[in-house]
Scaffold this motif. Structure first.
Motif, PDB file in Angstrom:
ATOM      1  N   SER A   1      27.293 -38.830  10.189  1.00 20.31           N
ATOM      2  CA  SER A   1      27.810 -39.569  11.345  1.00 20.31           C
ATOM      3  C   SER A   1      28.610 -38.661  12.284  1.00 20.31           C
ATOM      4  CB  SER A   1      28.639 -40.771  10.908  1.00 20.31           C
ATOM      5  OG  SER A   1      29.766 -40.349  10.166  1.00 20.31           O
ATOM      6  N   GLY A   2      29.244 -37.628  11.756  1.00 20.08           N
ATOM      7  CA  GLY A   2      29.993 -36.692  12.582  1.00 20.08           C
ATOM      8  C   GLY A   2      29.127 -35.822  13.475  1.00 20.08           C
ATOM      9  N   ASP A   3      27.813 -35.829  13.263  1.00 22.02           N
ATOM     10  CA  ASP A   3      26.885 -35.080  14.108  1.00 22.02           C
ATOM     11  C   ASP A   3      26.529 -35.832  15.384  1.00 22.02           C
ATOM     12  OD1 ASP A   3      26.584 -32.783  12.475  1.00 22.02           O
ATOM     13  OD2 ASP A   3      25.221 -33.884  11.156  1.00 22.02           O
ATOM     14  N   PHE A   4      27.083 -37.024  15.570  1.00 18.83           N
ATOM     15  CA  PHE A   4      26.815 -37.859  16.740  1.00 18.83           C
ATOM     16  C   PHE A   4      28.114 -38.078  17.503  1.00 18.83           C
ATOM     17  CE2 PHE A   4      23.618 -38.764  13.622  1.00 18.83           C
ATOM     18  CZ  PHE A   4      22.448 -38.986  14.338  1.00 18.83           C
ATOM     19  N   THR A   5      28.136 -37.706  18.774  1.00 17.17           N
ATOM     20  CA  THR A   5      29.322 -37.889  19.600  1.00 17.17           C
ATOM     21  C   THR A   5      28.968 -38.786  20.786  1.00 17.17           C
ATOM     22  OG1 THR A   5      30.094 -35.678  18.997  1.00 17.17           O
ATOM     23  CG2 THR A   5      31.105 -36.710  20.938  1.00 17.17           C
ATOM     24  N   ILE A   6      29.609 -39.948  20.844  1.00 11.90           N
ATOM     25  CA  ILE A   6      29.376 -40.902  21.924  1.00 11.90           C
ATOM     26  C   ILE A   6      30.405 -40.656  23.023  1.00 11.90           C
ATOM     27  CG2 ILE A   6      29.336 -43.357  22.540  1.00 11.90           C
ATOM     28  CD1 ILE A   6      28.410 -43.922  19.640  1.00 11.90           C
TER      29      ILE A   6
ATOM     30  N   VAL B   1      24.896 -40.315  23.608  1.00 15.25           N
ATOM     31  CA  VAL B   1      25.272 -39.771  22.307  1.00 15.25           C
ATOM     32  C   VAL B   1      24.672 -38.373  22.246  1.00 15.25           C
ATOM     33  CG1 VAL B   1      23.282 -40.775  21.048  1.00 15.25           C
ATOM     34  CG2 VAL B   1      25.344 -40.119  19.802  1.00 15.25           C
ATOM     35  N   THR B   2      25.493 -37.402  21.877  1.00 17.11           N
ATOM     36  CA  THR B   2      25.037 -36.030  21.710  1.00 17.11           C
ATOM     37  C   THR B   2      24.850 -35.771  20.224  1.00 17.11           C
ATOM     38  OG1 THR B   2      26.211 -35.325  23.699  1.00 17.11           O
ATOM     39  CG2 THR B   2      25.575 -33.606  22.139  1.00 17.11           C
ATOM     40  N   ILE B   3      23.681 -35.255  19.872  1.00 17.25           N
ATOM     41  CA  ILE B   3      23.361 -34.918  18.485  1.00 17.25           C
ATOM     42  C   ILE B   3      23.662 -33.438  18.309  1.00 17.25           C
ATOM     43  CG2 ILE B   3      21.537 -34.782  16.743  1.00 17.25           C
ATOM     44  CD1 ILE B   3      21.079 -37.219  19.532  1.00 17.25           C
ATOM     45  N   ALA B   4      24.425 -33.099  17.298  1.00 19.34           N
ATOM     46  CA  ALA B   4      24.864 -31.722  17.073  1.00 19.34           C
ATOM     47  C   ALA B   4      23.702 -30.788  16.754  1.00 19.34           C
ATOM     48  CB  ALA B   4      25.867 -31.683  15.923  1.00 19.34           C
ATOM     49  N   ALA B   5      23.894 -29.520  17.102  1.00 17.82           N
ATOM     50  CA  ALA B   5      22.918 -28.478  16.783  1.00 17.82           C
ATOM     51  C   ALA B   5      22.878 -28.264  15.273  1.00 17.82           C
ATOM     52  CB  ALA B   5      23.302 -27.179  17.477  1.00 17.82           C
TER      53      ALA B   5
END
Length: 124
Positions: free
Chosen positions: A49-54, A64-68
């Motif tokens: 869940s921490g790989d998603f930033t709203i 929502v940005t999905i982490a590299a």
């Protein structure tokens, strides 16, 4: 008459994506359904869940940005042209295209997934 949507509207959809996704796969084609991922998957990373930033959208609305993810093992050779987010049991959370990238499986061969986003624009 103006058109608008509250951030809670966007965040509910983007939160569902975050809450129902634990894998990101590079695929050689669009899978028809969850079971179809196995036939087209070339490489796959685990997400939390921490790989998603709203946040606020770049244009409007929310995103929502999905982490590299770096150093993801290439399991099968082929040309990646789709990215699939899924929950590893039944749900295709999101499917999108990507630039063609030739992947070659072999000892130590890896691929990097750059960060990317899903944006829901404000109504017009």
């Amino acid at each position: 008459m103006a058109k608008k949507a509250d951030n809670a509207f966007y965040d509910a959809a983007l939160g569902w994506l975050r809450d129902n996704t634990i894998r990101m796969a590079a695929c050689s084609a669009e899978p028809a359904n969850y079971a179809g991922i196995a036939a087209v998957k070339l490489a796959e990373a685990t997400l939390a869940s921490g790989d998603f930033t709203i946040a606020n959208g770049d244009t409007s609305g929310r995103k929502v940005t999905i982490a590299a993810k770096s150093g993801v093992t290439i399991d099968t050779s082929g040309t990646a042209n789709h990215i699939v987010l899924h929950n590893n049991s039944a749900i295709l959370s999101y499917v999108t295209t990507c630039s063609n990238l030739v992947l070659t499986a072999g000892a130590g061969n890896t691929v990097n997934f750059p960060s990317w986003k899903v944006e829901i624009n404000a109504p017009t």
